[in-house]
Design an enzyme around this catalytic site. Structure first.
Site: not given
Ligand code: 4NP
Length: 160
Positions: A12, A15, A17-19, A129
């Site tokens: 993602c 790294n 939340c989703r992945s 997201d």
């Molecule tokens: P992920 O979520 O890509 O699912 O881990 C996010 C985590 C942090 C951010 C964006 C998406 N950020 O902008 O810091």
């Protein structure tokens, strides 16, 4: 599925939340089926913001409600070498996919795919997201990933 080890990397943006949720959901599924030795699972982000951090506390809390433990995971960034190490690199959304294509080395073995469009059955192409939204976003992430990881495992078991 062949008897060798299948290496899967979920990717993602951050790294956190989703992945890592995808990695943990898939690990739970393969453990339930007694297939842990047949898989190496990992996750990474296309961005560097959160390197070394545990998954987001909201992600961990939502997963724990489903008996999925994520506290040992640590964020890292995806690198070109991952395309030589993994058999499958599965992106959570189209932006992640484009960012991965930008670092994909020529001749690397990994199959680069959008996880939901290839293995999900819930009508979503991308895992939204959840980072800037409310708690329902984290539930949706889990619902989508439980569905898609079940589809992925089924596809690997049946050799598709
Ligand atoms: P992920 O979520 O890509 O699912 O881990 C996010 C985590 C942090 C951010 C964006 C998406 N950020 O902008 O810091």
């Amino acid at each position: 599925m062949s008897s060798s080890v299948t290496r899967i990397l979920f990717v993602c943006l951050g790294n956190i939340c989703r992945s890592p949720t995808a990695e943990a959901v898939m690990r739970q599924l393969v453990e339930m089926e007694g297939l842990s030795k047949r898989f190496e699972l990992d996750s990474a982000g296309t961005a560097a913001y959160h390197i070394g951090k545990q998954p987001d506390r909201r992600t961990q809390a939502a997963a724990r409600e489903r008996d999925i433990e994520m506290s040992t995971l640590k964020a890292r960034q995806a690198i070109a070498e991952d395309f030589h190490q993994f058999d499958y690199i599965l992106a959570m959304d189209k932006e992640n996919l484009a960012n991965l294509k930008a670092i994909q080395p020529e001749g690397a073995k990994a199959r680069l795919q959008l996880l939901l469009s290839d293995y999900g059955t819930m009508g979503y192409q991308e895992v939204p997201d959840p980072y800037y939204g409310g708690p329902e976003g984290f539930e949706l992430v889990l619902d989508l990933l439980e569905d898609a990881c079940a589809g992925l495992l089924q596809a690997l078991k049946t050799g598709k």
